[in-house]
Write a protein that holds these residues in place. Structure first.
Motif, PDB file in Angstrom:
ATOM      1  N   ALA A 188       0.832  -1.206   0.000  1.00  0.00           N
ATOM      2  CA  ALA A 188       0.000   0.000   0.000  1.00  0.00           C
ATOM      3  C   ALA A 188       0.867   1.256   0.000  1.00  0.00           C
ATOM      4  O   ALA A 188       0.593   2.210  -0.745  1.00  0.00           O
ATOM      5  N   LEU A 189       1.914   1.262   0.822  1.00  0.00           N
ATOM      6  CA  LEU A 189       2.801   2.432   0.877  1.00  0.00           C
ATOM      7  C   LEU A 189       3.546   2.626  -0.439  1.00  0.00           C
ATOM      8  O   LEU A 189       3.737   3.768  -0.888  1.00  0.00           O
ATOM      9  N   THR A 190       3.960   1.535  -1.062  1.00  0.00           N
ATOM     10  CA  THR A 190       4.657   1.637  -2.348  1.00  0.00           C
ATOM     11  C   THR A 190       3.723   2.178  -3.421  1.00  0.00           C
ATOM     12  O   THR A 190       4.111   3.056  -4.194  1.00  0.00           O
ATOM     13  N   LEU A 191       2.502   1.691  -3.453  1.00  0.00           N
ATOM     14  CA  LEU A 191       1.529   2.210  -4.420  1.00  0.00           C
ATOM     15  C   LEU A 191       1.301   3.699  -4.199  1.00  0.00           C
ATOM     16  O   LEU A 191       1.288   4.479  -5.156  1.00  0.00           O
ATOM     17  N   GLN A 192       1.167   4.128  -2.957  1.00  0.00           N
ATOM     18  CA  GLN A 192       0.965   5.555  -2.663  1.00  0.00           C
ATOM     19  C   GLN A 192       2.152   6.389  -3.140  1.00  0.00           C
ATOM     20  O   GLN A 192       1.968   7.460  -3.721  1.00  0.00           O
ATOM     21  N   ALA A 193       3.364   5.885  -2.911  1.00  0.00           N
ATOM     22  CA  ALA A 193       4.564   6.629  -3.313  1.00  0.00           C
ATOM     23  C   ALA A 193       4.657   6.733  -4.837  1.00  0.00           C
ATOM     24  O   ALA A 193       4.970   7.796  -5.380  1.00  0.00           O
ATOM     25  N   ILE A 194       4.377   5.645  -5.525  1.00  0.00           N
ATOM     26  CA  ILE A 194       4.414   5.670  -6.994  1.00  0.00           C
ATOM     27  C   ILE A 194       3.335   6.610  -7.521  1.00  0.00           C
ATOM     28  O   ILE A 194       3.584   7.405  -8.433  1.00  0.00           O
ATOM     29  N   ARG A 195       2.157   6.529  -6.940  1.00  0.00           N
ATOM     30  CA  ARG A 195       1.063   7.402  -7.376  1.00  0.00           C
ATOM     31  C   ARG A 195       1.440   8.877  -7.220  1.00  0.00           C
ATOM     32  O   ARG A 195       1.184   9.688  -8.111  1.00  0.00           O
ATOM     33  N   GLU A 241       1.642  11.535 -10.243  1.00  0.00           N
ATOM     34  CA  GLU A 241       0.851  12.771 -10.221  1.00  0.00           C
ATOM     35  C   GLU A 241       1.748  13.985 -10.429  1.00  0.00           C
ATOM     36  O   GLU A 241       1.366  14.923 -11.136  1.00  0.00           O
ATOM     37  N   GLU A 242       2.943  13.959  -9.830  1.00  0.00           N
ATOM     38  CA  GLU A 242       3.893  15.052 -10.052  1.00  0.00           C
ATOM     39  C   GLU A 242       4.325  15.093 -11.522  1.00  0.00           C
ATOM     40  O   GLU A 242       4.448  16.176 -12.101  1.00  0.00           O
ATOM     41  N   LEU A 243       4.551  13.934 -12.103  1.00  0.00           N
ATOM     42  CA  LEU A 243       4.975  13.865 -13.507  1.00  0.00           C
ATOM     43  C   LEU A 243       3.908  14.451 -14.428  1.00  0.00           C
ATOM     44  O   LEU A 243       4.212  15.284 -15.277  1.00  0.00           O
ATOM     45  N   ILE A 244       2.663  14.049 -14.240  1.00  0.00           N
ATOM     46  CA  ILE A 244       1.623  14.529 -15.156  1.00  0.00           C
ATOM     47  C   ILE A 244       1.256  15.989 -14.900  1.00  0.00           C
ATOM     48  O   ILE A 244       0.662  16.623 -15.763  1.00  0.00           O
ATOM     49  N   ALA A 245       1.639  16.503 -13.736  1.00  0.00           N
ATOM     50  CA  ALA A 245       1.375  17.914 -13.437  1.00  0.00           C
ATOM     51  C   ALA A 245       2.468  18.843 -13.963  1.00  0.00           C
ATOM     52  O   ALA A 245       2.309  20.066 -13.918  1.00  0.00           O
ATOM     53  N   LEU A 246       3.542  18.286 -14.481  1.00  0.00           N
ATOM     54  CA  LEU A 246       4.627  19.126 -14.998  1.00  0.00           C
ATOM     55  C   LEU A 246       4.143  19.937 -16.199  1.00  0.00           C
ATOM     56  O   LEU A 246       3.289  19.469 -16.965  1.00  0.00           O
ATOM     57  N   ASP A 281       4.109  21.539 -19.940  1.00  0.00           N
ATOM     58  CA  ASP A 281       4.390  20.895 -21.225  1.00  0.00           C
ATOM     59  C   ASP A 281       5.867  20.945 -21.608  1.00  0.00           C
ATOM     60  O   ASP A 281       6.405  19.971 -22.126  1.00  0.00           O
ATOM     61  N   ASP A 282       6.533  22.075 -21.355  1.00  0.00           N
ATOM     62  CA  ASP A 282       7.933  22.160 -21.763  1.00  0.00           C
ATOM     63  C   ASP A 282       8.812  21.191 -20.973  1.00  0.00           C
ATOM     64  O   ASP A 282       9.840  20.732 -21.461  1.00  0.00           O
ATOM     65  N   ALA A 283       8.417  20.816 -19.750  1.00  0.00           N
ATOM     66  CA  ALA A 283       9.214  19.892 -18.933  1.00  0.00           C
ATOM     67  C   ALA A 283       9.070  18.443 -19.395  1.00  0.00           C
ATOM     68  O   ALA A 283       9.907  17.610 -19.072  1.00  0.00           O
ATOM     69  N   VAL A 284       8.016  18.160 -20.143  1.00  0.00           N
ATOM     70  CA  VAL A 284       7.822  16.791 -20.632  1.00  0.00           C
ATOM     71  C   VAL A 284       7.990  16.705 -22.154  1.00  0.00           C
ATOM     72  O   VAL A 284       7.635  15.695 -22.761  1.00  0.00           O
ATOM     73  N   ALA A 285       8.529  17.758 -22.735  1.00  0.00           N
ATOM     74  CA  ALA A 285       8.856  17.718 -24.163  1.00  0.00           C
ATOM     75  C   ALA A 285       9.908  16.624 -24.359  1.00  0.00           C
ATOM     76  O   ALA A 285      10.688  16.332 -23.444  1.00  0.00           O
ATOM     77  N   PRO A 286       9.936  16.001 -25.526  1.00  0.00           N
ATOM     78  CA  PRO A 286      10.868  14.886 -25.740  1.00  0.00           C
ATOM     79  C   PRO A 286      12.314  15.163 -25.336  1.00  0.00           C
ATOM     80  O   PRO A 286      12.977  14.287 -24.778  1.00  0.00           O
ATOM     81  N   ASP A 287      12.790  16.368 -25.537  1.00  0.00           N
ATOM     82  CA  ASP A 287      14.188  16.663 -25.212  1.00  0.00           C
ATOM     83  C   ASP A 287      14.423  16.906 -23.722  1.00  0.00           C
ATOM     84  O   ASP A 287      15.560  17.017 -23.270  1.00  0.00           O
ATOM     85  N   ARG A 288      13.353  16.991 -22.914  1.00  0.00           N
ATOM     86  CA  ARG A 288      13.504  17.247 -21.478  1.00  0.00           C
ATOM     87  C   ARG A 288      12.848  16.197 -20.596  1.00  0.00           C
ATOM     88  O   ARG A 288      12.987  16.225 -19.379  1.00  0.00           O
ATOM     89  N   LEU A 289      12.128  15.247 -21.199  1.00  0.00           N
ATOM     90  CA  LEU A 289      11.369  14.265 -20.434  1.00  0.00           C
ATOM     91  C   LEU A 289      12.253  13.436 -19.507  1.00  0.00           C
ATOM     92  O   LEU A 289      11.930  13.251 -18.328  1.00  0.00           O
ATOM     93  N   GLU A 290      13.371  12.950 -20.017  1.00  0.00           N
ATOM     94  CA  GLU A 290      14.252  12.117 -19.190  1.00  0.00           C
ATOM     95  C   GLU A 290      14.770  12.903 -17.990  1.00  0.00           C
ATOM     96  O   GLU A 290      14.741  12.417 -16.847  1.00  0.00           O
ATOM     97  N   LYS A 304      14.597  13.830 -12.249  1.00  0.00           N
ATOM     98  CA  LYS A 304      14.557  14.801 -11.159  1.00  0.00           C
ATOM     99  C   LYS A 304      13.490  14.403 -10.139  1.00  0.00           C
ATOM    100  O   LYS A 304      13.671  14.589  -8.938  1.00  0.00           O
ATOM    101  N   LEU A 305      12.388  13.843 -10.603  1.00  0.00           N
ATOM    102  CA  LEU A 305      11.320  13.405  -9.704  1.00  0.00           C
ATOM    103  C   LEU A 305      11.784  12.261  -8.801  1.00  0.00           C
ATOM    104  O   LEU A 305      11.211  12.030  -7.734  1.00  0.00           O
ATOM    105  N   ALA A 306      12.810  11.538  -9.207  1.00  0.00           N
ATOM    106  CA  ALA A 306      13.324  10.429  -8.403  1.00  0.00           C
ATOM    107  C   ALA A 306      13.827  10.906  -7.050  1.00  0.00           C
ATOM    108  O   ALA A 306      13.869  10.136  -6.091  1.00  0.00           O
TER     109      ALA A 306
END
Length: 133
Positions: free
Chosen positions: A96-103, A107-112, A114-123, A128-130
């Motif tokens: 349960a804790l692992t699922l919460q942490a991944i979620r 959520e942080e990833l999808i809230a970034l 558009d320019d932060a998830v552009a192909p040249d910056r996605l990685e 950074k979210l790690a």
């Protein structure tokens, strides 16, 4: 679309029962889920990937396949909730804790923006979210 696979899938192709229980408790559909090798997604006919995220601590040091299309890659470190000698109640809590942490990270990833998830910056953005918890 999101996919899940691992470097060492369970032999019976059935995901861990505690993982399935955790997903069900959170209202996440489990129909059709099966354990599969990440090699399945490295084949030329595999669905295209924009981002590959490894999550298990033991996967961090493993050599990953060469993914078609050269997607962005990141590792988000989580201990395997099924590992160790802990009792079922402790493992259930760990799932349960692992699922919460991944979620939270997803959520942080999808809230970034558009320019932060552009192909040249996605990685860079995913890596950074790690470092967030």
């Amino acid at each position: 679309m999101a996919y899940s696979a691992g470097s060492q899938p369970r032999e019976n192709a059935r995901p861990n029962p505690l993982a399935l229980e955790t997903l069900t408790a959170e209202g996440i559909p489990i129909a059709g889920l099966r354990s599969k090798s990440w090699e399945e997604f490295a084949r030329p006919d595999a669905p295209p990937m924009d981002l590959v995220i490894t999550v298990c601590d033991n996967a961090a040091g493993e050599a990953c396949p060469l993914w078609p299309g050269r997607p962005a890659k990141a590792h988000w470190s989580y201990a395997d909730p099924s590992a160790g000698d802990a009792g079922e109640a402790d493992k259930r809590r760990a799932f349960a804790l692992t699922l919460q942490a991944i979620r939270r990270r997803l959520e942080e990833l999808i809230a970034l923006p558009d320019d932060a998830v552009a192909p040249d910056r996605l990685e860079q953005s995913a890596r950074k979210l790690a470092s967030t918890q």
